[in-house]
Design an enzyme around this catalytic site. Structure first.
Site, short mmCIF file in Angstrom:
data_model
loop_
_atom_site.label_atom_id
_atom_site.label_comp_id
_atom_site.label_asym_id
_atom_site.label_seq_id
_atom_site.Cartn_x
_atom_site.Cartn_y
_atom_site.Cartn_z
N GLU A 17 12.79 2.13 3.10
CA GLU A 17 11.93 2.77 4.10
C GLU A 17 12.49 2.74 5.51
O GLU A 17 12.02 3.49 6.37
CB GLU A 17 10.54 2.10 4.10
CG GLU A 17 9.77 2.25 2.80
CD GLU A 17 9.39 3.70 2.54
OE1 GLU A 17 8.96 4.39 3.48
OE2 GLU A 17 9.54 4.15 1.39
N TYR A 41 1.17 5.47 -0.08
CA TYR A 41 0.41 6.66 0.29
C TYR A 41 1.26 7.92 0.28
O TYR A 41 0.76 9.03 0.43
CB TYR A 41 -0.19 6.49 1.70
CG TYR A 41 0.84 6.13 2.74
CD1 TYR A 41 1.57 7.11 3.39
CD2 TYR A 41 1.11 4.80 3.05
CE1 TYR A 41 2.53 6.79 4.33
CE2 TYR A 41 2.06 4.45 3.99
CZ TYR A 41 2.78 5.45 4.62
OH TYR A 41 3.74 5.12 5.54
N GLY A 42 2.60 7.76 0.10
CA GLY A 42 3.52 8.90 0.09
C GLY A 42 4.47 8.78 -1.08
O GLY A 42 4.05 8.68 -2.24
N SER A 43 5.77 8.72 -0.80
CA SER A 43 6.76 8.71 -1.87
C SER A 43 6.70 7.45 -2.73
O SER A 43 7.16 7.47 -3.89
CB SER A 43 8.17 8.88 -1.30
OG SER A 43 8.48 7.82 -0.42
N PHE A 69 0.84 -1.19 0.00
CA PHE A 69 0.00 0.00 0.00
C PHE A 69 0.87 1.24 0.00
O PHE A 69 1.71 1.44 0.88
CB PHE A 69 -0.92 0.00 1.22
CG PHE A 69 -1.85 1.19 1.26
CD1 PHE A 69 -2.87 1.32 0.33
CD2 PHE A 69 -1.71 2.17 2.23
CE1 PHE A 69 -3.74 2.41 0.36
CE2 PHE A 69 -2.57 3.26 2.28
CZ PHE A 69 -3.58 3.38 1.34
#
Length: 244
Positions: A131, A56-58, A54
């Site tokens: 990450e 949602y950012g970079s 999933f």
């Protein structure tokens, strides 16, 4: 789509930052740590399920792994928030930045990527190394249930550990605006990170009202700067363990 946070405004705070490297007191994850996290994560995979991630950012504009399908998706019980301190990458120890993570409560619209069965080990290893760097990490992977047009899917998502050393508790919005406006690291600025996230969401018709409001306020703040932006006053004691 008329985004206020333009590239011209980003240029007002554009400068070259040397990578100072990890903070001296920081312990980084090692190869064996990444292997253990990957094995534990994949062991929790629902039986027979495809591997979805999933974003949602970079990861929306730089997923760093190969995928074979993309679907709009929503996760419930989690919301997108600037909840991680950055003292590297898009911030420094002197002027920390903020990064998005999923925090408890609410919901978040994003994208689910499906990874080929043949590439799972490589893709997850790249994802973890992208990450996570500090040990212990504050941005941690876990399985969540996301809803898409095809039904619910189990997916890997990165969420903020509220007990982690790099967790950023809720700040006054104006403080967040100033941090996002001024923080720059060796790979770029927090304002650029915000702009790219908003653009990716807008391109998918997924407006995040909080981020949309923030980009407008960051644009106004940058427009007010003359030169040599001031160092904002410290908001709290920051543990330098959140670096990626």
């Amino acid at each position: 789509m008329n985004i206020a946070l333009t590239e011209d405004l980003l240029a007002k705070n554009d400068r070259t930052i040397e990578d100072a490297g990890p903070a001296p007191e920081l312990r980084n994850l090692e190869d064996r740590d990444y292997l253990e996290i990957r094995m534990r994560l994949l062991a929790g995979r629902p039986r027979g399920a495809d591997i979805w991630v999933f974003a949602y950012g970079s990861l929306l504009w730089n997923p760093c792994f190969e995928f074979i399908e993309e679907r709009p998706a929503t996760v419930y019980g989690w919301h997108r928030r600037f909840s991680l301190w950055l003292t590297r990458w898009r911030g420094t120890r002197e002027r920390p930045g903020l990064m998005l993570a999923l925090d408890r409560g609410g919901s978040c619209r994003g994208v689910a990527y499906r990874i080929s069965h043949h590439d799972v080990e490589t893709a997850i290893d790249r994802l973890l190394r992208r990450e996570m760097s500090a040990n212990p990490p504050t941005n941690v992977p876990r399985w969540v249930s996301v809803r898409s047009a095809g039904g619910n899917l189990p997916a890997i998502a990165f969420v903020a550990d509220r007990s982690g050393p790099g967790y950023a508790a809720a700040l006054p919005e104006q403080t967040t605006v100033e941090i996002l406006s001024l923080a720059v690291g060796h790979i770029g600025s927090c304002a650029d990170y915000l702009r790219k996230t908003v653009l990716q969401l807008e391109a998918r018709n997924m407006r995040d009202e909080t981020l949309w409001r923030l980009q407008g306020k960051v644009a106004a703040y940058l427009a007010s700067l003359q030169s040599n932006p001031p160092l904002p006053p410290p908001t709290q004691e920051i543990n330098h363990a959140c670096e990626g």
